[in-house]
Design an enzyme around this catalytic site. Structure first.
Site, PDB file in Angstrom:
ATOM      1  N   HIS A   1       0.810  -1.229   0.000  1.00 21.10           N
ATOM      2  CA  HIS A   1       0.000   0.000   0.000  1.00 21.10           C
ATOM      3  C   HIS A   1       0.835   1.267   0.000  1.00 21.10           C
ATOM      4  O   HIS A   1       0.300   2.351  -0.203  1.00 21.10           O
ATOM      5  CB  HIS A   1      -0.940  -0.009   1.209  1.00 21.10           C
ATOM      6  CG  HIS A   1      -1.553  -1.356   1.445  1.00 21.10           C
ATOM      7  ND1 HIS A   1      -0.988  -2.299   2.274  1.00 21.10           N
ATOM      8  CD2 HIS A   1      -2.645  -1.938   0.892  1.00 21.10           C
ATOM      9  CE1 HIS A   1      -1.725  -3.405   2.246  1.00 21.10           C
ATOM     10  NE2 HIS A   1      -2.727  -3.217   1.413  1.00 21.10           N
TER      11      HIS A   1
ATOM     12  N   GLU B   1      -3.003   3.342   2.235  1.00 20.47           N
ATOM     13  CA  GLU B   1      -2.501   3.938   0.985  1.00 20.47           C
ATOM     14  C   GLU B   1      -2.691   5.460   0.981  1.00 20.47           C
ATOM     15  O   GLU B   1      -1.808   6.208   0.535  1.00 20.47           O
ATOM     16  CB  GLU B   1      -3.223   3.316  -0.216  1.00 20.47           C
ATOM     17  CG  GLU B   1      -2.690   3.864  -1.546  1.00 20.47           C
ATOM     18  CD  GLU B   1      -3.422   3.306  -2.755  1.00 20.47           C
ATOM     19  OE1 GLU B   1      -3.836   2.123  -2.731  1.00 20.47           O
ATOM     20  OE2 GLU B   1      -3.585   4.058  -3.729  1.00 20.47           O
TER      21      GLU B   1
HETATM   22  O1  0CH Z   1      -7.635  -2.951  -1.429  1.00 19.88           O
HETATM   23  P1  0CH Z   1      -6.680  -2.488  -0.431  1.00 19.88           P
HETATM   24  O2  0CH Z   1      -5.960  -1.238  -0.842  1.00 19.88           O
HETATM   25  O3  0CH Z   1      -7.282  -2.318   0.945  1.00 19.88           O
HETATM   26  O4  0CH Z   1      -5.503  -3.537  -0.257  1.00 19.88           O
HETATM   27  P2  0CH Z   1      -5.342  -5.085  -0.471  1.00 19.88           P
HETATM   28  O5  0CH Z   1      -6.565  -5.843  -0.160  1.00 19.88           O
HETATM   29  O6  0CH Z   1      -4.120  -5.453   0.275  1.00 19.88           O
HETATM   30  O7  0CH Z   1      -5.087  -5.277  -2.034  1.00 19.88           O
HETATM   31  C1  0CH Z   1      -3.895  -4.930  -2.643  1.00 19.88           C
HETATM   32  C2  0CH Z   1      -3.808  -3.488  -2.969  1.00 19.88           C
HETATM   33  C3  0CH Z   1      -2.538  -2.897  -2.450  1.00 19.88           C
HETATM   34  C4  0CH Z   1      -2.328  -1.444  -2.789  1.00 19.88           C
HETATM   35  O8  0CH Z   1      -2.953  -1.020  -3.923  1.00 19.88           O
END
Ligand code: 0CH
Ligand code: SF4
EC number: 1.17.7.4
Length: 341
Positions: A83, A135
């Site tokens: 993130h 993020e």
């Molecule tokens: O969807 P988010 O950003 O909460 O994160 P995740 O589930 O870890 O998916 C990967 C996205 C990482 C940053 O874009």
């Protein structure tokens, strides 16, 4: 495919693409490689990706997840999650005598760079995203004095800028495409000279997974999204499925969270997964459904994906040596300090 399927019409629509995106794949492999190269423990600041199973599995292999950089004992290696982090976190790591591996997704880094560039040109930046999300904290930290967070269309009325002729919007990578466009439209109404980002900030993976679930939601009675509660992109898939017409949509981390009652009167079940979700969890959901007569699986394909990212460059250096040198440097300066008094 038994006679039951044919007579009951029960079926599963399986979204494609679903699951791991290129940024998640890279981040998870990076933790595994670091563990192989340096052995346990490898400290990771924040969940490497927002998925319970991934975090639990890596913990078993020796990854230690912390929320704050200060929790990592000096002389160690710390990894930053997919993130992204604010520049101040890089400083904290240096102060704490830590070597770093940055697993920030290159598509998040791209947004950081856009923020820096527009801030240097003295624009006000309206960052569309969810308050408190890792993020957004990272991106805002690139130019805190220039960035205002806009958390959805309802936030637009309270947004203020210094000069309405120098305003740009940027966004978190994992938002709902449609809701973001609503926010942008409302912002444009308020600030007609608002500039858009040079390229899409909502990444290809987020967009494609929403496209597929939208297609699926039109036909499915029930949509099951595999993903964790703190995964922004997974939560968005549930919302998009419902808006597309699914009677119900639920988020589950594991197959055993599915409730039998959800299947009442359901002929077509849609299945998809967030960008941080390993395929094994989807397979377990399909097995669970198959055991209840939903054996027939049809793919709903909205896009092809072939993008991959190379691993973080730090994995090519000897970071143990680097961390030890940082500690030695401090010890050296501590020793010289008293004699200089
Ligand atoms: O969807 P988010 O950003 O909460 O994160 P995740 O589930 O870890 O998916 C990967 C996205 C990482 C940053 O874009
Ligand atoms: Fe990168 Fe998009 Fe995956 Fe986030 S969801 S890690 S921005 S590819």
């Amino acid at each position: 495919m038994g006679r039951m399927t044919a007579s009951s019409g029960r079926r599963v629509l399986l979204a494609a693409p679903r699951g791991y995106c290129a940024g998640v794949d890279r981040a998870v492999i990076a933790v595994e490689k670091a563990l192989e190269q340096y052995g346990a423990p490898i400290y990771v600041r924040h969940e490497i990706v927002h998925n319970k199973y991934v975090v639990q599995t890596l913990e078993k292999k020796g990854a230690v997840f912390v929320e704050r950089t200060e929790e990592v004992p000096e002389g160690n290696i710390v990894m930053f999650s997919a993130h992204g982090v604010a520049p101040v976190v890089h400083d904290e790591a240096k102060q704490g005598r830590l070597a770093t591996i940055d697993a920030t997704c290159p598509l998040v880094t791209k947004v950081h760079k856009e923020a820096v560039r527009f801030a240097n040109e003295d624009f006000d930046i309206l960052l569309i995203g969810h308050e408190g999300h890792e993020e957004v904290i990272g991106t805002s930290g690139e130019a805190p004095d220039h960035i205002t967070l806009v958390d959805g269309p309802s936030d637009v009325s309270k947004v203020e800028v210094r000069d309405p002729s120098r305003v740009v919007w940027l966004s978190q990578t994992t938002l709902s495409v449609d809701e973001t466009m609503e926010t942008v439209d409302a912002l444009k109404e308020k600030f007609p000279q608002l500039i858009s980002p040079p390229s899409d900030d909502i990444c290809y993976a987020t967009q494609n997974r929403q496209l597929a679930v939208k297609q699926m939601g039109e036909e499915a009675d029930l949509v099951i999204v595999v993903g964790s509660k703190n995964s922004s992109n997974s939560v968005r898939l549930v919302e998009v499925a419902k808006l597309a017409g699914a009677r119900a949509a639920y988020l589950v981390d594991f197959a055993d969270e599915i409730e039998e009652a959800w299947l009442e009167g359901v002929t077509t079940v849609g299945v998809t997964s967030g960008a941080s979700v390993p395929e094994i969890l989807v397979e377990q959901v399909l097995e669970w459904l198959s055991g209840r007569g939903y054996e027939d699986v049809e793919l709903v394909k909205a896009a092809e994906e072939s993008i991959t990212f190379s691993l973080p460059k730090e994995l090519r250096r000897d970071l143990r040596e680097e961390a030890a040198a940082l500690v030695a440097e401090r010890t050296g300066s501590d020793r010289t300090a008293p004699s200089g008094q």
